[in-house]
Design a protein around this motif. Structure first.
Motif, PDB file in Angstrom:
ATOM      1  N   MET A  42      -3.667   0.841 -27.008  1.00  0.00           N
ATOM      2  CA  MET A  42      -4.275  -0.471 -27.338  1.00  0.00           C
ATOM      3  C   MET A  42      -4.068  -1.059 -25.927  1.00  0.00           C
ATOM      4  N   SER A  43      -5.143  -1.956 -25.598  1.00  0.00           N
ATOM      5  CA  SER A  43      -5.223  -2.730 -24.429  1.00  0.00           C
ATOM      6  C   SER A  43      -4.339  -3.794 -24.519  1.00  0.00           C
ATOM      7  N   ALA A  44      -4.114  -4.256 -23.478  1.00  0.00           N
ATOM      8  CA  ALA A  44      -3.041  -5.462 -23.032  1.00  0.00           C
ATOM      9  C   ALA A  44      -3.746  -6.397 -21.955  1.00  0.00           C
ATOM     10  N   VAL A  45      -3.283  -7.697 -22.378  1.00  0.00           N
ATOM     11  CA  VAL A  45      -3.795  -8.853 -21.734  1.00  0.00           C
ATOM     12  C   VAL A  45      -2.473  -9.420 -20.895  1.00  0.00           C
ATOM     13  N   LEU A  46      -2.819  -9.675 -19.469  1.00  0.00           N
ATOM     14  CA  LEU A  46      -1.798 -10.536 -18.727  1.00  0.00           C
ATOM     15  C   LEU A  46      -2.639 -11.792 -18.226  1.00  0.00           C
ATOM     16  N   PHE A  47      -1.676 -12.869 -18.689  1.00  0.00           N
ATOM     17  CA  PHE A  47      -2.324 -14.332 -18.278  1.00  0.00           C
ATOM     18  C   PHE A  47      -1.319 -14.766 -17.243  1.00  0.00           C
ATOM     19  N   VAL A  48      -1.580 -15.178 -16.107  1.00  0.00           N
ATOM     20  CA  VAL A  48      -0.746 -15.519 -14.862  1.00  0.00           C
ATOM     21  C   VAL A  48      -1.576 -17.108 -14.489  1.00  0.00           C
ATOM     22  N   ARG A  49      -0.535 -17.889 -14.641  1.00  0.00           N
ATOM     23  CA  ARG A  49      -0.978 -19.405 -14.257  1.00  0.00           C
ATOM     24  C   ARG A  49      -0.076 -19.509 -12.911  1.00  0.00           C
ATOM     25  N   ILE A  50      -0.699 -20.034 -11.782  1.00  0.00           N
ATOM     26  CA  ILE A  50       0.022 -20.337 -10.551  1.00  0.00           C
ATOM     27  C   ILE A  50      -0.209 -21.926 -10.233  1.00  0.00           C
ATOM     28  N   LYS A  51       1.032 -22.633  -9.999  1.00  0.00           N
ATOM     29  CA  LYS A  51       0.707 -24.107  -9.146  1.00  0.00           C
ATOM     30  C   LYS A  51       1.003 -23.619  -7.627  1.00  0.00           C
ATOM     31  N   SER A  52       0.229 -24.392  -7.160  1.00  0.00           N
ATOM     32  CA  SER A  52       0.618 -24.265  -5.624  1.00  0.00           C
ATOM     33  C   SER A  52       0.267 -25.254  -4.909  1.00  0.00           C
ATOM     34  N   SER A  53       0.985 -25.708  -3.920  1.00  0.00           N
ATOM     35  CA  SER A  53       0.588 -26.996  -2.971  1.00  0.00           C
ATOM     36  C   SER A  53      -0.229 -26.747  -2.026  1.00  0.00           C
ATOM     37  N   LEU A  54      -0.992 -25.319  -1.678  1.00  0.00           N
ATOM     38  CA  LEU A  54      -2.008 -25.065  -0.893  1.00  0.00           C
ATOM     39  C   LEU A  54      -3.376 -25.748  -1.278  1.00  0.00           C
TER      40      LEU A  54
ATOM     41  N   TYR B 132       0.656 -16.975  -2.772  1.00  0.00           N
ATOM     42  CA  TYR B 132      -0.072 -18.016  -3.043  1.00  0.00           C
ATOM     43  C   TYR B 132       0.868 -19.644  -2.674  1.00  0.00           C
ATOM     44  N   GLU B 133       2.238 -19.144  -2.120  1.00  0.00           N
ATOM     45  CA  GLU B 133       3.252 -20.100  -1.828  1.00  0.00           C
ATOM     46  C   GLU B 133       3.295 -20.836  -3.219  1.00  0.00           C
ATOM     47  N   ALA B 134       3.493 -20.155  -4.430  1.00  0.00           N
ATOM     48  CA  ALA B 134       3.721 -20.787  -5.624  1.00  0.00           C
ATOM     49  C   ALA B 134       4.864 -21.702  -5.850  1.00  0.00           C
ATOM     50  N   THR B 135       4.774 -22.641  -6.274  1.00  0.00           N
ATOM     51  CA  THR B 135       5.837 -23.572  -6.706  1.00  0.00           C
ATOM     52  C   THR B 135       6.302 -23.360  -8.331  1.00  0.00           C
ATOM     53  N   ASP B 136       5.129 -22.870  -8.923  1.00  0.00           N
ATOM     54  CA  ASP B 136       5.454 -22.501 -10.476  1.00  0.00           C
ATOM     55  C   ASP B 136       4.728 -21.018 -10.795  1.00  0.00           C
ATOM     56  N   VAL B 137       5.383 -20.112 -11.579  1.00  0.00           N
ATOM     57  CA  VAL B 137       4.189 -19.085 -11.978  1.00  0.00           C
ATOM     58  C   VAL B 137       4.814 -18.911 -13.234  1.00  0.00           C
ATOM     59  N   ARG B 138       3.654 -18.807 -14.325  1.00  0.00           N
ATOM     60  CA  ARG B 138       3.898 -18.591 -15.713  1.00  0.00           C
ATOM     61  C   ARG B 138       3.180 -17.341 -15.925  1.00  0.00           C
ATOM     62  N   ARG B 139       3.766 -16.421 -16.814  1.00  0.00           N
ATOM     63  CA  ARG B 139       3.102 -15.023 -16.931  1.00  0.00           C
ATOM     64  C   ARG B 139       3.302 -14.936 -18.538  1.00  0.00           C
ATOM     65  N   GLU B 140       2.301 -14.453 -19.154  1.00  0.00           N
ATOM     66  CA  GLU B 140       2.065 -14.218 -20.734  1.00  0.00           C
ATOM     67  C   GLU B 140       1.467 -12.769 -20.774  1.00  0.00           C
ATOM     68  N   VAL B 141       1.978 -12.203 -21.871  1.00  0.00           N
ATOM     69  CA  VAL B 141       1.619 -10.743 -22.057  1.00  0.00           C
ATOM     70  C   VAL B 141       1.120 -10.783 -23.543  1.00  0.00           C
ATOM     71  N   PHE B 142      -0.100 -10.245 -23.891  1.00  0.00           N
ATOM     72  CA  PHE B 142      -0.535 -10.169 -25.087  1.00  0.00           C
ATOM     73  C   PHE B 142      -1.162  -8.761 -25.218  1.00  0.00           C
ATOM     74  N   GLU B 143      -1.086  -8.184 -26.515  1.00  0.00           N
ATOM     75  CA  GLU B 143      -1.836  -7.097 -26.939  1.00  0.00           C
ATOM     76  C   GLU B 143      -3.197  -7.658 -27.645  1.00  0.00           C
ATOM     77  N   GLU B 144      -4.258  -6.756 -26.963  1.00  0.00           N
ATOM     78  CA  GLU B 144      -5.604  -7.112 -27.477  1.00  0.00           C
ATOM     79  C   GLU B 144      -5.699  -6.702 -28.871  1.00  0.00           C
ATOM     80  N   LEU B 145      -6.284  -7.991 -29.825  1.00  0.00           N
ATOM     81  CA  LEU B 145      -6.425  -7.566 -31.117  1.00  0.00           C
ATOM     82  C   LEU B 145      -7.811  -6.931 -31.463  1.00  0.00           C
ATOM     83  N   TYR B 146      -8.721  -7.751 -31.006  1.00  0.00           N
ATOM     84  CA  TYR B 146     -10.288  -7.430 -31.082  1.00  0.00           C
ATOM     85  C   TYR B 146     -10.966  -8.021 -30.123  1.00  0.00           C
TER      86      TYR B 146
END
Length: 100
Positions: free
Chosen positions: A1-13, A77-91
């Motif tokens: 089954m495929s997997a999805v990774l979503f990463v959101r980054i805050k940076s002051s750059l 990316y000189e990140a001040t915050d990093v959020r990672r979320e992992v999902f299984e692909e449904l369809y």
């Protein structure tokens, strides 16, 4: 089954510097085993970046997370915050389009 990774980054750059770094690191992602696609995104309102990754399997995603490329994201990316979320692909809405 495929997997999805979503990463959101805050940076002051500034955006121009973030984009330069994204493009500089892009070839490294072409070498990641099991990575089918990666979308680089930017929210002009907040300045945040995102990466949306599609892996052929959860095992490929887990292996990627142990790589230096993945671990170096906050520093790159000189990140001040990093959020990672992992999902299984449904369809997929349009399974005939995009990666298999």
């Amino acid at each position: 089954m495929s997997a999805v990774l979503f990463v959101r980054i805050k940076s002051s750059l500034e955006f121009e510097e973030l984009e330069r770094r994204l493009l500089e690191r892009k070839p490294g992602f072409l070498e990641v085993p099991g990575l089918v696609q990666k979308i680089f995104g930017h929210d002009p309102a907040s300045g945040d970046l995102c990466g949306i990754y599609l892996f052929e399997s959860r095992e490929a995603l887990d292996a990627y997370r142990d790589t230096e490329l993945a671990k170096s994201i906050p520093d790159a990316y000189e990140a001040t915050d990093v959020r990672r979320e992992v999902f299984e692909e449904l369809y997929r809405l349009r399974p005939e389009k995009g990666p298999d």
